[in-house]
Design a protein around this motif. Sequence first.
Motif, PDB file in Angstrom:
ATOM      1  N   GLN A  24      27.370  44.636  40.789  1.00  0.00           N
ATOM      2  CA  GLN A  24      27.142  44.390  42.309  1.00  0.00           C
ATOM      3  C   GLN A  24      29.006  44.638  42.537  1.00  0.00           C
ATOM      4  OE1 GLN A  24      26.942  40.495  42.431  1.00  0.00           O
ATOM      5  NE2 GLN A  24      24.803  40.787  42.130  1.00  0.00           N
ATOM      6  N   VAL A  25      29.748  44.472  41.274  1.00  0.00           N
ATOM      7  CA  VAL A  25      31.502  44.928  41.871  1.00  0.00           C
ATOM      8  C   VAL A  25      31.971  45.197  40.583  1.00  0.00           C
ATOM      9  CG1 VAL A  25      31.751  42.497  41.737  1.00  0.00           C
ATOM     10  CG2 VAL A  25      33.414  43.751  43.326  1.00  0.00           C
ATOM     11  N   HIS A  26      33.072  45.321  40.802  1.00  0.00           N
ATOM     12  CA  HIS A  26      34.096  45.789  38.628  1.00  0.00           C
ATOM     13  C   HIS A  26      35.284  45.741  39.184  1.00  0.00           C
ATOM     14  CE1 HIS A  26      34.537  50.139  40.757  1.00  0.00           C
ATOM     15  NE2 HIS A  26      33.432  49.822  41.504  1.00  0.00           N
ATOM     16  N   TYR A  27      35.839  45.327  38.698  1.00  0.00           N
ATOM     17  CA  TYR A  27      38.198  45.259  38.615  1.00  0.00           C
ATOM     18  C   TYR A  27      38.378  45.824  37.747  1.00  0.00           C
ATOM     19  CZ  TYR A  27      36.316  41.947  42.081  1.00  0.00           C
ATOM     20  OH  TYR A  27      35.006  40.985  43.436  1.00  0.00           O
ATOM     21  N   LEU A  28      39.616  46.022  37.506  1.00  0.00           N
ATOM     22  CA  LEU A  28      40.645  46.759  36.573  1.00  0.00           C
ATOM     23  C   LEU A  28      41.536  45.137  36.544  1.00  0.00           C
ATOM     24  CD1 LEU A  28      40.608  50.043  35.590  1.00  0.00           C
ATOM     25  CD2 LEU A  28      39.459  48.330  34.531  1.00  0.00           C
ATOM     26  N   MET A  29      42.160  44.659  35.171  1.00  0.00           N
ATOM     27  CA  MET A  29      43.050  43.457  36.223  1.00  0.00           C
ATOM     28  C   MET A  29      44.545  43.740  35.120  1.00  0.00           C
ATOM     29  SD  MET A  29      40.550  40.876  36.810  1.00  0.00           S
ATOM     30  CE  MET A  29      39.698  41.056  35.735  1.00  0.00           C
ATOM     31  N   ARG A  30      45.563  43.456  36.018  1.00  0.00           N
ATOM     32  CA  ARG A  30      46.335  43.378  34.523  1.00  0.00           C
ATOM     33  C   ARG A  30      47.438  42.227  34.932  1.00  0.00           C
ATOM     34  NH1 ARG A  30      48.176  47.781  31.904  1.00  0.00           N
ATOM     35  NH2 ARG A  30      48.503  49.774  33.076  1.00  0.00           N
ATOM     36  N   PRO A  31      47.654  40.706  34.573  1.00  0.00           N
ATOM     37  CA  PRO A  31      48.611  39.998  35.065  1.00  0.00           C
ATOM     38  C   PRO A  31      49.836  39.942  34.740  1.00  0.00           C
ATOM     39  CG  PRO A  31      49.002  39.753  32.179  1.00  0.00           C
ATOM     40  CD  PRO A  31      47.971  41.592  32.492  1.00  0.00           C
ATOM     41  N   HIS A  32      50.669  39.013  35.736  1.00  0.00           N
ATOM     42  CA  HIS A  32      51.512  39.914  37.037  1.00  0.00           C
ATOM     43  C   HIS A  32      52.591  39.319  35.117  1.00  0.00           C
ATOM     44  CE1 HIS A  32      50.821  39.294  40.782  1.00  0.00           C
ATOM     45  NE2 HIS A  32      50.123  38.642  40.396  1.00  0.00           N
ATOM     46  N   ASP A  33      52.152  38.986  33.948  1.00  0.00           N
ATOM     47  CA  ASP A  33      53.599  38.882  33.207  1.00  0.00           C
ATOM     48  C   ASP A  33      53.550  40.190  32.537  1.00  0.00           C
ATOM     49  OD1 ASP A  33      51.713  39.093  31.520  1.00  0.00           O
ATOM     50  OD2 ASP A  33      51.443  37.211  30.941  1.00  0.00           O
ATOM     51  N   ASP A  34      54.537  40.611  31.085  1.00  0.00           N
ATOM     52  CA  ASP A  34      55.345  41.497  31.148  1.00  0.00           C
ATOM     53  C   ASP A  34      54.355  41.974  29.544  1.00  0.00           C
ATOM     54  OD1 ASP A  34      56.500  39.809  29.596  1.00  0.00           O
ATOM     55  OD2 ASP A  34      58.214  41.221  29.452  1.00  0.00           O
ATOM     56  N   SER A  35      52.852  41.729  29.115  1.00  0.00           N
ATOM     57  CA  SER A  35      52.438  41.666  27.887  1.00  0.00           C
ATOM     58  C   SER A  35      51.758  42.911  28.140  1.00  0.00           C
ATOM     59  CB  SER A  35      51.533  40.212  28.360  1.00  0.00           C
ATOM     60  OG  SER A  35      50.388  40.831  29.111  1.00  0.00           O
ATOM     61  N   GLY A  36      51.503  43.545  28.354  1.00  0.00           N
ATOM     62  CA  GLY A  36      50.905  44.912  28.629  1.00  0.00           C
ATOM     63  C   GLY A  36      49.343  45.353  28.070  1.00  0.00           C
ATOM     64  N   GLU A  37      48.711  43.747  29.060  1.00  0.00           N
ATOM     65  CA  GLU A  37      47.135  43.065  29.031  1.00  0.00           C
ATOM     66  C   GLU A  37      46.994  43.901  29.825  1.00  0.00           C
ATOM     67  OE1 GLU A  37      46.953  39.741  25.528  1.00  0.00           O
ATOM     68  OE2 GLU A  37      47.472  38.995  28.209  1.00  0.00           O
ATOM     69  N   ILE A  38      45.112  44.643  29.556  1.00  0.00           N
ATOM     70  CA  ILE A  38      45.062  45.342  30.550  1.00  0.00           C
ATOM     71  C   ILE A  38      44.011  44.361  30.131  1.00  0.00           C
ATOM     72  CG2 ILE A  38      44.039  47.202  29.632  1.00  0.00           C
ATOM     73  CD1 ILE A  38      44.636  48.326  32.455  1.00  0.00           C
ATOM     74  N   ALA A  39      42.179  43.979  31.705  1.00  0.00           N
ATOM     75  CA  ALA A  39      41.301  43.918  31.522  1.00  0.00           C
ATOM     76  C   ALA A  39      39.885  44.018  32.269  1.00  0.00           C
ATOM     77  CB  ALA A  39      41.567  42.630  31.969  1.00  0.00           C
ATOM     78  N   ARG A  40      38.534  44.284  31.866  1.00  0.00           N
ATOM     79  CA  ARG A  40      38.082  45.059  33.014  1.00  0.00           C
ATOM     80  C   ARG A  40      36.720  44.039  33.328  1.00  0.00           C
ATOM     81  NH1 ARG A  40      33.447  46.558  31.436  1.00  0.00           N
ATOM     82  NH2 ARG A  40      32.154  48.438  33.698  1.00  0.00           N
ATOM     83  N   LEU A  41      36.345  43.097  34.430  1.00  0.00           N
ATOM     84  CA  LEU A  41      35.085  42.673  34.539  1.00  0.00           C
ATOM     85  C   LEU A  41      34.626  43.368  35.327  1.00  0.00           C
ATOM     86  CD1 LEU A  41      34.573  39.390  34.670  1.00  0.00           C
ATOM     87  CD2 LEU A  41      35.182  39.214  36.772  1.00  0.00           C
ATOM     88  N   ALA A  42      33.708  43.361  35.280  1.00  0.00           N
ATOM     89  CA  ALA A  42      31.907  43.759  35.596  1.00  0.00           C
ATOM     90  C   ALA A  42      31.027  42.463  35.882  1.00  0.00           C
ATOM     91  CB  ALA A  42      31.177  45.119  35.146  1.00  0.00           C
ATOM     92  N   ILE A  43      30.284  42.600  36.990  1.00  0.00           N
ATOM     93  CA  ILE A  43      29.009  41.966  37.861  1.00  0.00           C
ATOM     94  C   ILE A  43      28.132  42.207  37.969  1.00  0.00           C
ATOM     95  CG2 ILE A  43      28.645  39.620  39.263  1.00  0.00           C
ATOM     96  CD1 ILE A  43      31.389  38.998  39.330  1.00  0.00           C
ATOM     97  N   TYR A  44      27.425  42.374  37.454  1.00  0.00           N
ATOM     98  CA  TYR A  44      25.713  42.430  37.205  1.00  0.00           C
ATOM     99  C   TYR A  44      24.796  41.569  38.382  1.00  0.00           C
ATOM    100  CZ  TYR A  44      27.768  46.563  34.340  1.00  0.00           C
ATOM    101  OH  TYR A  44      28.258  46.699  34.201  1.00  0.00           O
ATOM    102  N   ASP A  45      23.628  41.805  39.173  1.00  0.00           N
ATOM    103  CA  ASP A  45      22.746  41.416  39.485  1.00  0.00           C
ATOM    104  C   ASP A  45      21.341  40.673  38.250  1.00  0.00           C
ATOM    105  OD1 ASP A  45      22.851  43.053  41.742  1.00  0.00           O
ATOM    106  OD2 ASP A  45      21.430  43.990  41.265  1.00  0.00           O
ATOM    107  N   SER A  46      21.940  41.275  37.190  1.00  0.00           N
ATOM    108  CA  SER A  46      21.456  40.737  36.207  1.00  0.00           C
ATOM    109  C   SER A  46      21.916  40.976  34.816  1.00  0.00           C
ATOM    110  CB  SER A  46      19.794  40.808  36.138  1.00  0.00           C
ATOM    111  OG  SER A  46      19.781  42.816  36.264  1.00  0.00           O
ATOM    112  N   GLU A  47      21.007  40.361  34.043  1.00  0.00           N
ATOM    113  CA  GLU A  47      21.355  39.780  32.404  1.00  0.00           C
ATOM    114  C   GLU A  47      20.816  41.854  31.611  1.00  0.00           C
ATOM    115  OE1 GLU A  47      20.574  38.685  28.353  1.00  0.00           O
ATOM    116  OE2 GLU A  47      20.567  37.252  29.511  1.00  0.00           O
ATOM    117  N   GLU A  48      19.315  42.186  32.626  1.00  0.00           N
ATOM    118  CA  GLU A  48      18.650  43.326  32.232  1.00  0.00           C
ATOM    119  C   GLU A  48      19.688  44.052  32.996  1.00  0.00           C
ATOM    120  OE1 GLU A  48      17.341  40.688  33.926  1.00  0.00           O
ATOM    121  OE2 GLU A  48      16.288  40.036  31.692  1.00  0.00           O
TER     122      GLU A  48
END
Length: 87
Positions: free
Chosen positions: A29-53
Amino acid sequence: MKPRRGEEARCEELLRKLDEAAAAHAGCQVHYLMRPHDDSGEIARLAIYDSEESAERTANDTHIMALRSEIHLLVEPGHTERAFFTI
């Protein structure tokens, strides 16, 4: 996740490819790449799907698995991927 020193650009590039590949799969349905506002250097990915399958089908795709394997080599030890499902 936190990319290893010197691997930040390559890690982000592969995460973008992973994001694009996942978005092309049915049920994403939707997907994101994200970084926090701090200087941690971290990056995250989130994806949302219609179903577990749908999420499982995407996660088990050979191209997706290959990208995830490459990314795993570029990040600090201790990184784990997690899935969350509605309850």
